[in-house]
Motif scaffolding. Structure first.
Motif, PDB file in Angstrom:
ATOM      1  N   ASN A   1       0.900  -1.156   0.033  1.00  0.00           N
ATOM      2  CA  ASN A   1      -0.022  -0.114  -0.013  1.00  0.00           C
ATOM      3  C   ASN A   1       0.897   1.133   0.181  1.00  0.00           C
ATOM      4  O   ASN A   1       1.088   1.874   1.198  1.00  0.00           O
ATOM      5  N   LEU A   2       1.284   1.787  -1.179  1.00  0.00           N
ATOM      6  CA  LEU A   2       2.189   2.844  -1.280  1.00  0.00           C
ATOM      7  C   LEU A   2       1.543   4.108  -0.932  1.00  0.00           C
ATOM      8  O   LEU A   2       2.182   4.999  -0.315  1.00  0.00           O
TER       9      LEU A   2
ATOM     10  N   HIS B   1      -5.592  -2.124  -5.456  1.00  0.00           N
ATOM     11  CA  HIS B   1      -4.815  -2.558  -4.227  1.00  0.00           C
ATOM     12  C   HIS B   1      -6.157  -2.903  -3.200  1.00  0.00           C
ATOM     13  O   HIS B   1      -6.967  -1.986  -2.929  1.00  0.00           O
ATOM     14  N   PRO B   2      -6.152  -3.914  -2.332  1.00  0.00           N
ATOM     15  CA  PRO B   2      -7.215  -4.251  -1.418  1.00  0.00           C
ATOM     16  C   PRO B   2      -7.516  -3.088  -0.284  1.00  0.00           C
ATOM     17  O   PRO B   2      -8.428  -3.001   0.016  1.00  0.00           O
ATOM     18  N   ASP B   3      -6.327  -2.740   0.100  1.00  0.00           N
ATOM     19  CA  ASP B   3      -6.383  -1.816   1.066  1.00  0.00           C
ATOM     20  C   ASP B   3      -7.067  -0.393   0.611  1.00  0.00           C
ATOM     21  O   ASP B   3      -7.644   0.514   1.434  1.00  0.00           O
TER      22      ASP B   3
ATOM     23  N   THR C   1     -11.191   1.223   1.466  1.00  0.00           N
ATOM     24  CA  THR C   1     -11.082   2.826   2.106  1.00  0.00           C
ATOM     25  C   THR C   1     -11.694   3.663   1.120  1.00  0.00           C
ATOM     26  O   THR C   1     -12.660   4.092   1.153  1.00  0.00           O
ATOM     27  N   THR C   2     -10.694   3.972   0.506  1.00  0.00           N
ATOM     28  CA  THR C   2     -10.900   5.129  -0.641  1.00  0.00           C
ATOM     29  C   THR C   2     -11.861   4.802  -1.446  1.00  0.00           C
ATOM     30  O   THR C   2     -12.779   5.635  -1.912  1.00  0.00           O
ATOM     31  N   VAL C   3     -11.930   3.953  -2.192  1.00  0.00           N
ATOM     32  CA  VAL C   3     -13.030   3.217  -3.150  1.00  0.00           C
ATOM     33  C   VAL C   3     -14.242   3.229  -2.672  1.00  0.00           C
ATOM     34  O   VAL C   3     -15.294   3.926  -3.003  1.00  0.00           O
ATOM     35  N   ARG C   4     -14.278   2.761  -1.310  1.00  0.00           N
ATOM     36  CA  ARG C   4     -15.565   2.637  -0.519  1.00  0.00           C
ATOM     37  C   ARG C   4     -16.185   4.145  -0.333  1.00  0.00           C
ATOM     38  O   ARG C   4     -17.370   4.450  -0.289  1.00  0.00           O
TER      39      ARG C   4
ATOM     40  N   ILE D   1     -13.211   2.661 -10.685  1.00  0.00           N
ATOM     41  CA  ILE D   1     -13.354   1.626  -9.780  1.00  0.00           C
ATOM     42  C   ILE D   1     -14.663   1.569  -9.137  1.00  0.00           C
ATOM     43  O   ILE D   1     -15.311   0.462  -8.642  1.00  0.00           O
ATOM     44  N   ALA D   2     -14.815   2.742  -8.160  1.00  0.00           N
ATOM     45  CA  ALA D   2     -15.934   2.969  -7.212  1.00  0.00           C
ATOM     46  C   ALA D   2     -17.169   2.796  -7.925  1.00  0.00           C
ATOM     47  O   ALA D   2     -18.336   2.216  -7.352  1.00  0.00           O
TER      48      ALA D   2
END
Length: 361
Positions: free
Chosen positions: A155-156, A228-230, A234-237, A260-261
């Motif tokens: 998670n960069l 990325h799953p993380d 978070t952000t996508v949700r 993606i969202a």
């Protein structure tokens, strides 16, 4: 000057001269095509995890100036150049690139045939690589590089995004939110000329953003894989929940996250777009843009999402921006704030402002 090596996971070894920080560095080897803007690239958080190759043969000729920094430090893991300038113009104070890299402990290597290296990347795609001073076991280095996880597997964004909410009152009549995924300094600079800003860490829940009272939200650039799953958790949700409540504008990584969202997907480009001279067709015109990304939105994945791809890269046809057919949402894969690069698309910040005003009841 010490001899050193740029080693690629495919077994290629380039020998050159080391400068900057005294350390080894591993990362994804990518190239940028700008004739200037090396300092902005070095300090761009979107380069986290990468070794940057400059295609322009002479780097550092106008020195280093703090005004050009896009963050508080250097984010590339290493720098590769054909030649670096040891006696830059005194125009900006005369500080050398070598000194700047030393300040942050980042190694550079010069004397590399960057034309051959870039052709190799364009042909085979980006590769993992290492800058090292130790040539005693290069076969071992190659073996380790092949086993090394790609930087984008971590998670960069968490490494470069802000850690707390901040507010900046510029005396404007509109307040916007900025979701920081690794934002370049040029974006808040141009936002502040139009809005008050509340900046949120990348993992801020949607209800916190809405309760702050912002009238629109910009999702920033950032490093790594947007899927990325993380980031999905978070952000996508957050973007998904905000999409029906506030106007949204996504830049670069933010463009991918909005796609993606809303139900779309992204894919990794063979060698990405990095530089200040990428042509984009938008509304019947071609704009020259500043870009730094290794992923793109899959146009075919947008069917049924409500998003429409309305901007495309002239060179390879990849998606450079989307808009929603019903909601006040739009994006640009490129950077309208440039820093460095052309300001041809600065009008997108004005478009964001008009979109917000149009949504006011």
């Amino acid at each position: 000057m010490a001899r050193g090596y740029l080693v690629l996971e495919d077994g290629t070894v380039y020998e050159g001269e080391l400068f900057g920080g005294v350390s080894d560095a591993c990362g994804e080897v990518v190239f940028g095509t700008g004739m200037c803007g090396y300092q902005e690239s070095l300090t761009d958080p979107s380069y986290e995890g990468q070794i940057l190759v400059m295609t322009y043969p002479l780097i550092g000729n106008y020195g280093i100036n703090e005004d050009f920094n896009q963050s508080s430090g250097i984010h590339v893991r290493g720098l590769v150049v054909r030649e670096y300038c040891t006696e830059p113009s005194p125009m900006y104070g005369g500080r050398t690139l070598d000194d700047f890299l030393k300040q942050f402990g980042v190694p550079g290597i010069s004397g590399i045939d960057t034309r051959d290296l870039v052709i190799r990347i364009r042909t085979g795609g980006t590769v993992k690589g290492m800058i090292t001073s130790d040539g005693s076991d290069l076969e071992g280095v190659i073996s380790n590089l092949k086993k090394m996880p790609a930087p984008s597997e971590s998670n960069l964004v968490a490494k470069v995004a802000c850690k707390e909410i901040t507010k900046e009152d510029m005396g404007k009549d509109i307040t916007v939110g900025l979701i920081d995924c690794g934002v370049k300094a040029g974006i808040p600079r141009d936002l502040k000329s139009r809005f008050n800003i509340i900046t949120f860490p990348y993992d801020t829940p949607a209800d916190v953003v809405v309760d702050s009272g912002v009238e629109g939200v910009l999702i920033s650039n950032g490093p790594g894989d947007p899927a990325h799953p993380d980031i999905a958790k978070t952000t996508v949700r957050t973007i998904d929940e905000l999409s029906s409540q506030l106007p949204l504008y996504g830049i670069c990584f933010g463009s991918q996250l909005i796609a993606i969202a809303m139900g779309g997907s992204t894919y990794k480009l063979k060698f990405g777009h990095r530089g200040t001279n990428q042509p984009v067709k938008y509304n019947g015109k071609v704009y020259i843009t500043s870009q730094n990304h290794g992923y793109a939105v899959d146009d075919h994945s947008l069917e049924g999402t409500g998003l429409i791809a309305d901007q495309f890269n002239i060179n390879d046809g990849s998606v450079e921006g989307v808009k929603h057919k019903d909601l006040p949402i739009f994006t640009s894969q490129y950077h309208p704030e440039a820093s460095a690069g052309p300001w041809d698309t600065m009008f997108l910040f004005d478009q964001f402002q008009r979109t917000i005003k149009g949504e006011r009841k």
